[in-house]
Design an enzyme around this catalytic site. Structure first.
Site, mmCIF file in Angstrom:
data_model
loop_
_atom_site.group_PDB
_atom_site.id
_atom_site.type_symbol
_atom_site.label_atom_id
_atom_site.label_comp_id
_atom_site.label_asym_id
_atom_site.label_seq_id
_atom_site.Cartn_x
_atom_site.Cartn_y
_atom_site.Cartn_z
ATOM 1 N N LEU A 125 0.825 -1.212 0.000
ATOM 2 C CA LEU A 125 0.000 0.000 0.000
ATOM 3 C C LEU A 125 0.860 1.264 0.000
ATOM 4 C CD1 LEU A 125 -2.767 -1.116 2.531
ATOM 5 C CD2 LEU A 125 -2.739 -1.309 0.047
ATOM 6 N N SER A 126 2.155 1.090 -0.178
ATOM 7 C CA SER A 126 3.094 2.193 -0.323
ATOM 8 C C SER A 126 3.228 3.067 0.922
ATOM 9 C CB SER A 126 2.716 3.053 -1.533
ATOM 10 O OG SER A 126 3.793 3.888 -1.822
ATOM 11 N N ASP A 168 3.887 6.062 -6.853
ATOM 12 C CA ASP A 168 3.490 6.085 -5.447
ATOM 13 C C ASP A 168 3.524 7.498 -4.867
ATOM 14 O OD1 ASP A 168 3.413 3.413 -5.870
ATOM 15 O OD2 ASP A 168 5.142 2.920 -4.618
HETATM 16 P P1 ADP Z 1 5.674 -0.344 1.162
HETATM 17 O O1 ADP Z 1 5.088 -1.205 0.106
HETATM 18 O O2 ADP Z 1 4.866 -0.358 2.417
HETATM 19 O O3 ADP Z 1 5.994 1.031 0.666
HETATM 20 P P2 ADP Z 1 8.533 -0.462 1.317
HETATM 21 O O4 ADP Z 1 9.463 -1.574 1.582
HETATM 22 O O5 ADP Z 1 8.635 0.271 0.029
HETATM 23 O O6 ADP Z 1 7.054 -1.047 1.540
HETATM 24 O O7 ADP Z 1 8.681 0.648 2.446
HETATM 25 C C1 ADP Z 1 8.617 0.317 3.815
HETATM 26 C C2 ADP Z 1 9.647 1.112 4.562
HETATM 27 O O8 ADP Z 1 9.243 2.499 4.619
HETATM 28 C C3 ADP Z 1 9.763 0.695 6.012
HETATM 29 O O9 ADP Z 1 10.641 -0.407 6.147
HETATM 30 C C4 ADP Z 1 10.316 1.948 6.650
HETATM 31 O O10 ADP Z 1 11.699 2.084 6.372
HETATM 32 C C5 ADP Z 1 9.591 3.042 5.883
HETATM 33 N N1 ADP Z 1 8.323 3.426 6.569
HETATM 34 C C6 ADP Z 1 7.083 3.302 6.104
HETATM 35 N N2 ADP Z 1 6.164 3.745 7.001
HETATM 36 C C7 ADP Z 1 6.852 4.152 8.070
HETATM 37 C C8 ADP Z 1 6.501 4.714 9.343
HETATM 38 N N3 ADP Z 1 5.223 4.939 9.691
HETATM 39 N N4 ADP Z 1 7.484 5.015 10.202
HETATM 40 C C9 ADP Z 1 8.767 4.815 9.870
HETATM 41 N N5 ADP Z 1 9.162 4.284 8.697
HETATM 42 C C10 ADP Z 1 8.233 3.956 7.802
HETATM 43 MG MG MG Z 2 7.258 1.436 -1.029
#
Ligand code: ADP
Ligand code: MG
Length: 378
Positions: A125-126, A168
């Site tokens: 969900l980014s 995204d």
């Molecule tokens: P997604 O599909 O959820 O974007 P990603 O691997 O691209 O998955 O990104 C996830 C990363 O973004 C986490 O491991 C963290 O480093 C960062 N992140 C996302 N949300 C948060 C948050 N609420 N607080 C801190 N870091 C976050």
């Molecule tokens: Mg991501």
């Protein structure tokens, strides 16, 4: 809900934040693996958001970033101009560096931030773009949505080093309530399209950490396909720009697996533009059919589905849902299901099929197209 971020800021730093902003996660309706190939995508911003509260650091603390998040323990403290922070704080450091080049870093470069979010991490969900976009908006609220998206994209792509496309960050910054966004990733043309349909999100619970390898491999295959197709069409820049009516020629020019990957990208590009037209005309039934076709193309040609995702899509189809497909990179994560407003059969049918196959349930939620990034009152 800005409260949790503001409360976390106060609790951690003992002062009130100066500003706050939030940005949403997203779901892509159709246009999978087209973004980094210069094709169109059709995402919506969802109700789950990440909120970032910001304020100045301690006096005399030049270029120090202090950061805290409800999702991670501890308070990071780093001189962000000298080193890129590690872990999740790298997204914030990347945003600061990008804002620096625009001379838009507030508080003389010394920044405290607190993050709270209900966007699940790694569920497709980014959450990463929600974090980067909310951070940019909180720190530099006067930048326009396109600029915010650009700052957040470069933070993630150039600084954190994720080979992501621009979708995204763009939907997190430009999203509009009750609308989907047709976004052309090569020309950056963006069109808001009214979206008034009932959409379900089914989380397979299979996290997509394994997808990084698959995604990088697919990107390399697409680059290789472009290189070979340039022999046929020297001016070709993006795989998605290959004319759809020249598919036979493409098939002759490429061997497997490049052929299958390229056919997916070129046909998905045409499908996504057609889907946007159908949505515009509110022809939901035909729109739903394209969702099924997109899933089939992802599964068979791009080889990025998973048994869990296929189970959900097949159960939706059997129950008579209008359309269903994996969303996000694939190899796990979530599926979307488009249903009639009065539909009562699809949710229990998916739940039954999933439990029978995997012995556990797959959470199903309704998604509503929500607003993009905006500032929050502190
Ligand atoms: P997604 O599909 O959820 O974007 P990603 O691997 O691209 O998955 O990104 C996830 C990363 O973004 C986490 O491991 C963290 O480093 C960062 N992140 C996302 N949300 C948060 C948050 N609420 N607080 C801190 N870091 C976050
Ligand atoms: Mg991501």
């Amino acid at each position: 809900m800005p409260r949790p971020a503001i409360d976390l800021f106060k609790k951690t730093f003992g002062t009130t934040p100066r500003a706050a902003a939030s940005a949403p996660g997203r779901v892509n309706l159709i246009g999978e693996h087209t973004d980094y190939n210069g094709g169109p995508v059709l995402p919506i911003a969802i109700a789950q958001r990440t909120t970032v509260a910001v304020g100045p650091g301690a006096p005399g603390d030049a270029s120090v970033l202090e950061a805290v998040s409800t999702q991670f323990s501890g308070v990071a403290r780093v001189k962000w101009q000298e080193e890129l922070p590690k872990g999740w704080v790298a997204y914030v450091g990347g945003v600061l560096r990008e804002l620096w080049s625009l001379e838009a870093v507030p508080f003389d470069g010394s920044v405290r931030i607190a993050v709270a979010s209900d966007v699940p991490i790694g569920a497709g969900l980014s959450s990463s773009a929600a974090l980067a976009v909310a951070t940019a908006k909180a720190l530099a609220p006067s930048l326009n949505p396109r600029q915010i998206a650009g700052v957040a994209f470069r933070a993630e792509h150039d600084h954190v080093g994720v080979r992501c496309g621009v979708m995204d960050q763009t939907i997190a910054a430009l999203g509009k309530r009750d609308h989907a966004l047709l976004f052309e990733c090569a020309s950056l043309e963006a069109t808001q399209i009214p979206f008034d349909a009932r959409l379900l999100l089914v989380d397979t619970g299979k996290r997509h950490d394994l997808s990084a390898g698959g995604l990088n491999q697919r990107r390399a295959e697409c680059e290789e396909a472009v290189k070979r197709l340039k022999v046929e069409l020297p001016e070709l820049l993006w795989l998605a720009s290959w004319p759809a009516e020249w598919l036979p020629r493409l098939k002759r020019a490429l061997r497997e697996p490049l052929r299958a990957r390229a056919v997916h990208v070129v046909s998905e590009t045409a499908r996504t533009r057609f889907a946007a037209q159908l949505l515009q005309q509110r022809r939901l039934k035909q729109f739903g059919k394209l969702l099924y076709e997109s899933h089939e193309s992802c599964r068979r040609l791009y080889d990025c589905s998973s048994p869990e995702l296929d189970t959900v899509v097949a159960a939706a189809k059997r129950a008579g849902a209008l359309g269903a497909r994996l969303t996000g990179a694939g190899w796990g994560g979530a599926a979307i299901v488009l249903v009639n407003k009065t539909d009562k059969k699809t949710i229990p049918a998916i739940q039954r099929a999933y439990e029978r196959a995997y012995g556990r349930s797959a959470p199903i939620t309704e998604v509503k197209p929500s607003a993009g990034a905006h500032t929050e009152r502190v």
